[in-house]
Design a protein around this motif. Sequence first.
Motif, PDB file in Angstrom:
ATOM      1  N   TRP A 121      11.552  12.756  -2.032  1.00 64.69           N
ATOM      2  CA  TRP A 121      11.585  11.544  -1.202  1.00 64.69           C
ATOM      3  C   TRP A 121      10.676  11.820  -0.003  1.00 64.69           C
ATOM      4  CZ3 TRP A 121      14.998   7.025  -0.773  1.00 64.69           C
ATOM      5  CH2 TRP A 121      15.664   6.741  -1.966  1.00 64.69           C
ATOM      6  N   PRO A 122       9.404  11.985  -0.245  1.00 67.63           N
ATOM      7  CA  PRO A 122       8.518  12.559   0.780  1.00 67.63           C
ATOM      8  C   PRO A 122       8.386  11.726   2.044  1.00 67.63           C
ATOM      9  CG  PRO A 122       7.239  11.641  -1.044  1.00 67.63           C
ATOM     10  CD  PRO A 122       8.671  11.641  -1.483  1.00 67.63           C
ATOM     11  N   LEU A 123       8.268  10.415   1.902  1.00 65.58           N
ATOM     12  CA  LEU A 123       8.092   9.568   3.081  1.00 65.58           C
ATOM     13  C   LEU A 123       9.330   9.603   3.961  1.00 65.58           C
ATOM     14  CD1 LEU A 123       5.819   7.518   4.085  1.00 65.58           C
ATOM     15  CD2 LEU A 123       7.366   5.730   3.272  1.00 65.58           C
ATOM     16  N   HIS A 124      10.481   9.414   3.357  1.00 65.98           N
ATOM     17  CA  HIS A 124      11.726   9.374   4.126  1.00 65.98           C
ATOM     18  C   HIS A 124      12.110  10.743   4.676  1.00 65.98           C
ATOM     19  CE1 HIS A 124      15.814   8.862   5.380  1.00 65.98           C
ATOM     20  NE2 HIS A 124      16.277   9.606   4.384  1.00 65.98           N
ATOM     21  N   LEU A 125      12.039  11.779   3.840  1.00 64.17           N
ATOM     22  CA  LEU A 125      12.510  13.090   4.269  1.00 64.17           C
ATOM     23  C   LEU A 125      11.589  13.723   5.312  1.00 64.17           C
ATOM     24  CD1 LEU A 125      13.861  14.523   0.887  1.00 64.17           C
ATOM     25  CD2 LEU A 125      15.143  13.532   2.800  1.00 64.17           C
ATOM     26  N   SER A 126      10.342  13.292   5.375  1.00 64.77           N
ATOM     27  CA  SER A 126       9.476  13.708   6.482  1.00 64.77           C
ATOM     28  C   SER A 126       9.769  12.883   7.725  1.00 64.77           C
ATOM     29  CB  SER A 126       7.996  13.552   6.092  1.00 64.77           C
ATOM     30  OG  SER A 126       7.610  14.474   5.109  1.00 64.77           O
ATOM     31  N   ASN A 127       9.866  11.578   7.538  1.00 64.43           N
ATOM     32  CA  ASN A 127      10.016  10.705   8.708  1.00 64.43           C
ATOM     33  C   ASN A 127      11.379  10.848   9.382  1.00 64.43           C
ATOM     34  OD1 ASN A 127       8.780   8.494  10.345  1.00 64.43           O
ATOM     35  ND2 ASN A 127      10.574   7.379   9.644  1.00 64.43           N
ATOM     36  N   ARG A 128      12.402  11.236   8.652  1.00 61.37           N
ATOM     37  CA  ARG A 128      13.723  11.355   9.282  1.00 61.37           C
ATOM     38  C   ARG A 128      13.759  12.506  10.286  1.00 61.37           C
ATOM     39  NH1 ARG A 128      18.120  13.939   5.014  1.00 61.37           N
ATOM     40  NH2 ARG A 128      17.153  15.993   4.834  1.00 61.37           N
ATOM     41  N   THR A 154      14.050   1.402   7.800  1.00 56.94           N
ATOM     42  CA  THR A 154      15.307   1.312   8.545  1.00 56.94           C
ATOM     43  C   THR A 154      15.391   2.413   9.594  1.00 56.94           C
ATOM     44  OG1 THR A 154      16.469   0.294   6.680  1.00 56.94           O
ATOM     45  CG2 THR A 154      17.824   1.383   8.345  1.00 56.94           C
ATOM     46  N   VAL A 155      15.011   3.623   9.215  1.00 58.12           N
ATOM     47  CA  VAL A 155      15.004   4.729  10.173  1.00 58.12           C
ATOM     48  C   VAL A 155      14.030   4.442  11.310  1.00 58.12           C
ATOM     49  CG1 VAL A 155      14.391   7.161  10.498  1.00 58.12           C
ATOM     50  CG2 VAL A 155      15.767   6.469   8.527  1.00 58.12           C
ATOM     51  N   MET A 156      12.872   3.862  10.986  1.00 66.08           N
ATOM     52  CA  MET A 156      11.885   3.543  12.020  1.00 66.08           C
ATOM     53  C   MET A 156      12.453   2.525  13.007  1.00 66.08           C
ATOM     54  SD  MET A 156       8.795   4.813  12.444  1.00 66.08           S
ATOM     55  CE  MET A 156       7.900   5.051  10.903  1.00 66.08           C
ATOM     56  N   LEU A 157      13.166   1.533  12.499  1.00 64.19           N
ATOM     57  CA  LEU A 157      13.778   0.543  13.387  1.00 64.19           C
ATOM     58  C   LEU A 157      14.890   1.177  14.222  1.00 64.19           C
ATOM     59  CD1 LEU A 157      14.008  -2.540  10.984  1.00 64.19           C
ATOM     60  CD2 LEU A 157      12.470  -2.273  12.935  1.00 64.19           C
ATOM     61  N   TRP A 158      15.714   2.000  13.595  1.00 66.95           N
ATOM     62  CA  TRP A 158      16.776   2.687  14.337  1.00 66.95           C
ATOM     63  C   TRP A 158      16.202   3.556  15.449  1.00 66.95           C
ATOM     64  CZ3 TRP A 158      17.324   8.135  14.156  1.00 66.95           C
ATOM     65  CH2 TRP A 158      18.418   8.628  14.888  1.00 66.95           C
ATOM     66  N   THR A 159      15.050   4.165  15.184  1.00 66.43           N
ATOM     67  CA  THR A 159      14.457   5.075  16.155  1.00 66.43           C
ATOM     68  C   THR A 159      14.036   4.359  17.429  1.00 66.43           C
ATOM     69  OG1 THR A 159      13.675   6.434  14.304  1.00 66.43           O
ATOM     70  CG2 THR A 159      12.729   6.905  16.453  1.00 66.43           C
ATOM     71  N   THR A 160      13.855   3.057  17.383  1.00 62.74           N
ATOM     72  CA  THR A 160      13.513   2.328  18.614  1.00 62.74           C
ATOM     73  C   THR A 160      14.620   2.431  19.653  1.00 62.74           C
ATOM     74  OG1 THR A 160      14.431   0.218  17.808  1.00 62.74           O
ATOM     75  CG2 THR A 160      12.118   0.686  17.305  1.00 62.74           C
ATOM     76  N   SER A 161      15.844   2.721  19.224  1.00 61.04           N
ATOM     77  CA  SER A 161      16.965   2.856  20.159  1.00 61.04           C
ATOM     78  C   SER A 161      17.154   4.283  20.660  1.00 61.04           C
ATOM     79  CB  SER A 161      18.268   2.388  19.499  1.00 61.04           C
ATOM     80  OG  SER A 161      18.655   3.280  18.463  1.00 61.04           O
ATOM     81  N   VAL A 162      16.537   5.234  19.991  1.00 55.00           N
ATOM     82  CA  VAL A 162      16.787   6.647  20.288  1.00 55.00           C
ATOM     83  C   VAL A 162      16.315   7.067  21.677  1.00 55.00           C
ATOM     84  CG1 VAL A 162      16.207   9.009  19.576  1.00 55.00           C
ATOM     85  CG2 VAL A 162      16.881   7.314  17.867  1.00 55.00           C
ATOM     86  N   GLU A 205       0.832  -1.208   0.000  1.00 54.70           N
ATOM     87  CA  GLU A 205       0.000   0.000   0.000  1.00 54.70           C
ATOM     88  C   GLU A 205       0.867   1.259   0.000  1.00 54.70           C
ATOM     89  OE1 GLU A 205      -3.386   2.096   2.915  1.00 54.70           O
ATOM     90  OE2 GLU A 205      -2.551   0.119   3.391  1.00 54.70           O
ATOM     91  N   ILE A 206       1.910   1.267   0.822  1.00 53.95           N
ATOM     92  CA  ILE A 206       2.800   2.427   0.911  1.00 53.95           C
ATOM     93  C   ILE A 206       3.545   2.636  -0.408  1.00 53.95           C
ATOM     94  CG2 ILE A 206       4.847   3.356   2.061  1.00 53.95           C
ATOM     95  CD1 ILE A 206       3.878   1.783   4.592  1.00 53.95           C
ATOM     96  N   VAL A 207       4.067   1.553  -0.975  1.00 48.99           N
ATOM     97  CA  VAL A 207       4.786   1.639  -2.248  1.00 48.99           C
ATOM     98  C   VAL A 207       3.874   2.155  -3.354  1.00 48.99           C
ATOM     99  CG1 VAL A 207       5.838   0.238  -4.073  1.00 48.99           C
ATOM    100  CG2 VAL A 207       6.552  -0.066  -1.694  1.00 48.99           C
ATOM    101  N   GLU A 265      12.731   3.660  -1.151  1.00 51.80           N
ATOM    102  CA  GLU A 265      12.317   4.650  -0.160  1.00 51.80           C
ATOM    103  C   GLU A 265      11.622   3.979   1.026  1.00 51.80           C
ATOM    104  OE1 GLU A 265       9.990   8.938   0.251  1.00 51.80           O
ATOM    105  OE2 GLU A 265      10.254   8.016  -1.732  1.00 51.80           O
ATOM    106  N   TRP A 266      10.827   2.947   0.742  1.00 51.60           N
ATOM    107  CA  TRP A 266      10.218   2.189   1.848  1.00 51.60           C
ATOM    108  C   TRP A 266      11.309   1.588   2.729  1.00 51.60           C
ATOM    109  CZ3 TRP A 266      10.537  -2.534   4.002  1.00 51.60           C
ATOM    110  CH2 TRP A 266       9.544  -2.908   4.912  1.00 51.60           C
ATOM    111  N   GLU A 267      12.326   0.992   2.111  1.00 51.22           N
ATOM    112  CA  GLU A 267      13.404   0.350   2.869  1.00 51.22           C
ATOM    113  C   GLU A 267      14.120   1.360   3.764  1.00 51.22           C
ATOM    114  OE1 GLU A 267      14.263  -2.746   3.092  1.00 51.22           O
ATOM    115  OE2 GLU A 267      13.422  -3.782   1.352  1.00 51.22           O
TER     116      GLU A 267
END
Length: 257
Positions: free
Chosen positions: A179-186, A135-143, A110-112, A129-131
């Motif tokens: 890169w809307p999904l990534h550049l917003s989510n980062r 990856t950022v979402m998983l990394w954020t679990t440590s933040v 759906e996201i793709v 971009e999904w990947e």
Amino acid sequence: RSATRSSDRHETLVPDGAKVRTRDPQPYDQFELLPIAGSWRHGQAEHRLVDTNPFTGDVLLEIKQADRHDLDAAFAAGAKAQVEWAVSAPAARAQVFRRAADVMEARRGEIVDWLIKESGSTRLKANLEWEVTHTVMLWTTSVPHAVESRYIPSDITGKENQVRRKPVGVVGAISPWNWPLHLSNRTIAPALAVGNAVVVKPSSDTPVTGGLLLAKIFEEAGLPAGLLSVIVGAGSEIGDTFVSHPVPRVISFTGST
């Protein structure tokens, strides 16, 4: 014997900690509404944004845009919700991002598809971009656990200095279309993870993939209401107010001058 793909499953944690597993989650809808101050509603501006597929020209949806009153409400709600969020346990905040990563996995197709039809991505680029976003979402679990205090020497005999990191409060984010999904989510994910609230203004070319889709994902993951608002509006009408507003202490801007 049939195999079950991870993308066919959706897991949600219920209050007792058990996992409820369902197949093929229903696609997100009602993207004509904006998540402002804890509720999904129409913006109060008179103008509508027509979101189109840049390749075919097909209309994807129309959005009644936000105005300055909506912006004020979003920042005020963020400042209020952030107080409790900032003192929540790091593990509780981390769990939201673990669930968000799970939601992304369940809704990968759906996201793709949204990245392809709204931002003009090729399928290769959309999957990449999904990947990156996942990856950022998983990394954020440590933040949440990475926010540490430290002691440094003092010039006063018998004294020491302690440096403590605290959330700034509310972060404003303005993101681009490419890169809307990534550049917003980062910006969104790390800012939320350390205890801030976020108000994001995505590009008018990509309101769904640059903000509304992420708001749906975080809502499904259990992010408390009011911590993330998405303001879809013309930069000529709310841009100056957004960056000069007294509430956000940090403005994250990605784009060109």
